[in-house]
Design an enzyme around this catalytic site. Structure first.
Site, PDB file in Angstrom:
ATOM      1  N   TYR A 228       0.141  -1.921 -12.056  1.00 58.58           N
ATOM      2  CA  TYR A 228      -1.274  -1.941 -12.455  1.00 58.58           C
ATOM      3  C   TYR A 228      -1.445  -1.324 -13.839  1.00 58.58           C
ATOM      4  CZ  TYR A 228      -1.325  -2.858  -7.489  1.00 58.58           C
ATOM      5  OH  TYR A 228      -1.047  -3.384  -6.246  1.00 58.58           O
TER       6      TYR A 228
ATOM      7  N   GLY B 147       3.818  -3.536  -3.804  1.00 60.45           N
ATOM      8  CA  GLY B 147       3.663  -3.739  -5.253  1.00 60.45           C
ATOM      9  C   GLY B 147       4.056  -2.457  -5.971  1.00 60.45           C
TER      10      GLY B 147
ATOM     11  N   GLY C 226       0.754  -1.249   0.000  1.00 56.82           N
ATOM     12  CA  GLY C 226       0.000   0.000   0.000  1.00 56.82           C
ATOM     13  C   GLY C 226       0.779   1.292   0.000  1.00 56.82           C
TER      14      GLY C 226
ATOM     15  N   CYS D 175     -13.646   3.013 -28.454  1.00 56.92           N
ATOM     16  CA  CYS D 175     -14.944   3.678 -28.645  1.00 56.92           C
ATOM     17  C   CYS D 175     -15.649   3.922 -27.318  1.00 56.92           C
ATOM     18  CB  CYS D 175     -15.812   2.836 -29.569  1.00 56.92           C
ATOM     19  SG  CYS D 175     -15.017   2.636 -31.154  1.00 56.92           S
TER      20      CYS D 175
HETATM   21  C1  LIG Z   1      -3.510  -8.079  -0.113  1.00 54.23           C
HETATM   22  C2  LIG Z   1      -2.697  -7.100  -0.871  1.00 54.23           C
HETATM   23  N1  LIG Z   1      -1.385  -6.987  -0.603  1.00 54.23           N
HETATM   24  C3  LIG Z   1      -0.596  -6.118  -1.273  1.00 54.23           C
HETATM   25  C4  LIG Z   1      -1.108  -5.306  -2.272  1.00 54.23           C
HETATM   26  C5  LIG Z   1      -0.179  -4.373  -2.981  1.00 54.23           C
HETATM   27  O1  LIG Z   1      -0.496  -3.048  -2.803  1.00 54.23           O
HETATM   28  P1  LIG Z   1       0.448  -1.922  -3.368  1.00 54.23           P
HETATM   29  O2  LIG Z   1       0.686  -2.191  -4.800  1.00 54.23           O
HETATM   30  O3  LIG Z   1      -0.303  -0.676  -3.128  1.00 54.23           O
HETATM   31  O4  LIG Z   1       1.714  -1.985  -2.565  1.00 54.23           O
HETATM   32  C6  LIG Z   1      -2.469  -5.368  -2.573  1.00 54.23           C
HETATM   33  C7  LIG Z   1      -3.020  -4.480  -3.593  1.00 54.23           C
HETATM   34  O5  LIG Z   1      -4.161  -4.217  -3.715  1.00 54.23           O
HETATM   35  C8  LIG Z   1      -3.280  -6.297  -1.869  1.00 54.23           C
HETATM   36  O6  LIG Z   1      -4.578  -6.417  -2.144  1.00 54.23           O
END
Ligand SMILES: Cc1ncc(COP(=O)(O)O)c(C=O)c1O
Length: 417
Positions: A372, A276, A240, A343
């Site tokens: 993402y 992530g 997060g 479209c």
């Molecule tokens: C359970 C869980 N862990 C980790 C992440 C990774 O989050 P981030 O890319 O914001 O670090 C997510 C993303 O939604 C998630 O759902």
């Protein structure tokens, strides 16, 4: 420093001109910087350092390309997965099952079997019915499933509502005020073993307070569990941590860990972290070509060859991505919507953006697209998905080929009636 930079007014990824890649692979394409990925992972890992027994499980959903997973795996990363497909990818690149944690509210029976068979570290379980199914599946396989409960701390992450996950009204986790009794109840399940606690409150969080508030709640829970003789070995703090897309000022990994560590000091647990976006977000860009400059009475449109199917974030979250011209000489500026060929009126990469005037045939880079980006892309409008390229110093490799028209249809059948 993220290794995307201008040399003589020309945008480079590390030591390779973007234009050179475009001339060989065509447009659009994603490009990632190896050294940025390496630096981000190392910074995150060393923020925990030797002080905290820890495991960094990269959130595969952010970017699931095998070459990226392989690189992170070699640097020591485990994997945070949410599907059988992500498990398959992680194992494929040699990430050890004992470094894999599995979250998600809708795990199927088959996915549970696959994960149990593979011997993953733990399931981050999100509901009682899921626990009952896991207990049954593990029993049938003569195994014991290691689990952490994903608790929902009812904390606002102060981010886009679609990526807030730690509020009570969301589908995620078990309400924290019920967690103690749920943990006690789990002890009656013969084929489930409690090993941890998990919390993940959302994504693109740029302040430390929501993390601290939620971890304090979980730490209190872990202490209460100890009093009940329920041992917690792993505290999975989720992912997060946000990044700079525009002018956000998120804490550095070091500042982040310093700020949150008081919540778990003395708990004697292994910390699992699931970053992530912070690892891959600013390590990637989407390169596209301007097809047409369309001037309407109301406004200007740059129509480019990448659309919402290639990068969904602007359409889905109104997310901001910086747009850079690949050639940057002294030019006058223009204000335009940068839109794709799909479209849908919601098909845009940026709206009302002031940028150096660009012309048909020129390249633009949509920055901070490594997380993402490709992983959320689709074939909408029957558009083949774009290639991905990894740059390392002066060399580059295609790490995913452009799909062909045959790829679009190869799993489809027309019934003989
Ligand atoms: C359970 C869980 N862990 C980790 C992440 C990774 O989050 P981030 O890319 O914001 O670090 C997510 C993303 O939604 C998630 O759902």
């Amino acid at each position: 420093m993220n290794y995307f930079h201008y040399i003589n007014d020309e945008l480079y990824a590390e030591e390779v001109p973007i234009r050179k890649i475009a001339s060989q692979v065509g447009t659009p394409f994603y490009v990632y910087s190896y050294q940025t990925l390496q630096r981000h992972f190392t910074a995150f890992d060393s923020a925990f350092g030797e002080k905290f027994d820890h495991l960094i499980c990269f959130a595969v959903k952010a970017n699931s390309n095998l070459a990226i997973l392989n690189l992170l795996g070699r640097l020591g990363a485990g994997a945070d997965i949410v599907s059988g497909g992500e498990l398959f990818r992680a194992l494929k690149v040699g990430i050890l099952p004992e470094k894999i944690v599995y979250a998600g509210v809708g795990k199927t029976c088959r996915e549970m079997e696959y994960a149990l068979q593979s011997g993953i570290l733990m399931f981050n379980v999100e509901s009682w019915p899921e626990l009952e199914l896991l207990n049954r599946v593990a029993g049938e396989m003569n195994k014991k499933a290691s689990i952490a409960l994903r608790v929902n701390p009812d904390i606002s992450a102060d981010t886009h509502p679609y990526i807030t996950t730690g509020l009570r009204q969301e589908k995620f986790g078990i309400d924290i005020h019920r967690a103690l009794e749920e943990y006690k109840r789990i002890q009656s399940l013969e084929h489930v073993k409690i090993v941890g606690a998990h919390v993940h409150i959302g994504s693109q969080i740029t302040k430390v307070t929501p993390f601290i508030d939620s971890l304090q709640k979980v730490a209190t829970l872990i202490q209460k569990l100890r009093e009940e003789k329920i041992q917690i070995n792993y505290l999975d703090i989720g992912g997060g941590l946000g990044i700079t897309y525009r002018n956000e000022e998120p804490p550095s990994p070091k500042e982040f860990v310093e700020a949150i560590s008081s919540t778990f000091k003395g708990l004697e647990v292994t910390i699992i972290s699931e970053p992530g976006r912070v690892i891959v977000g600013n390590a990637g860009a989407l390169i596209s070509k301007v097809l047409y400059v369309k001037r309407k009475d109301e406004k200007n449109f740059l129509i480019v060859d990448a659309g919402m199917n290639d990068l969904m974030r602007p359409s889905l979250y109104k997310a901001y991505h910086e747009i850079l011209p690949v050639r940057q000489e002294n030019r006058s500026t223009m204000v335009a919507d940068i839109v794709g060929p799909i479209c849908e009126s919601g098909d845009f990469l940026a709206r009302g953006r002031e940028l150096p005037e660009v012309f048909s045939g020129e390249l633009i880079a949509t920055m901070s697209a490594g997380a993402y980006g490709f992983s959320m892309s689709s074939n909408y409008n029957s558009r083949p998905r774009v290639p991905e390229v990894l740059v390392k110093k002066d060399q580059f490799r295609v790490i995913r080929q452009r799909e062909t028209y045959d790829d679009l249809i190869h799993t489809e059948m027309v019934p003989d009636w």
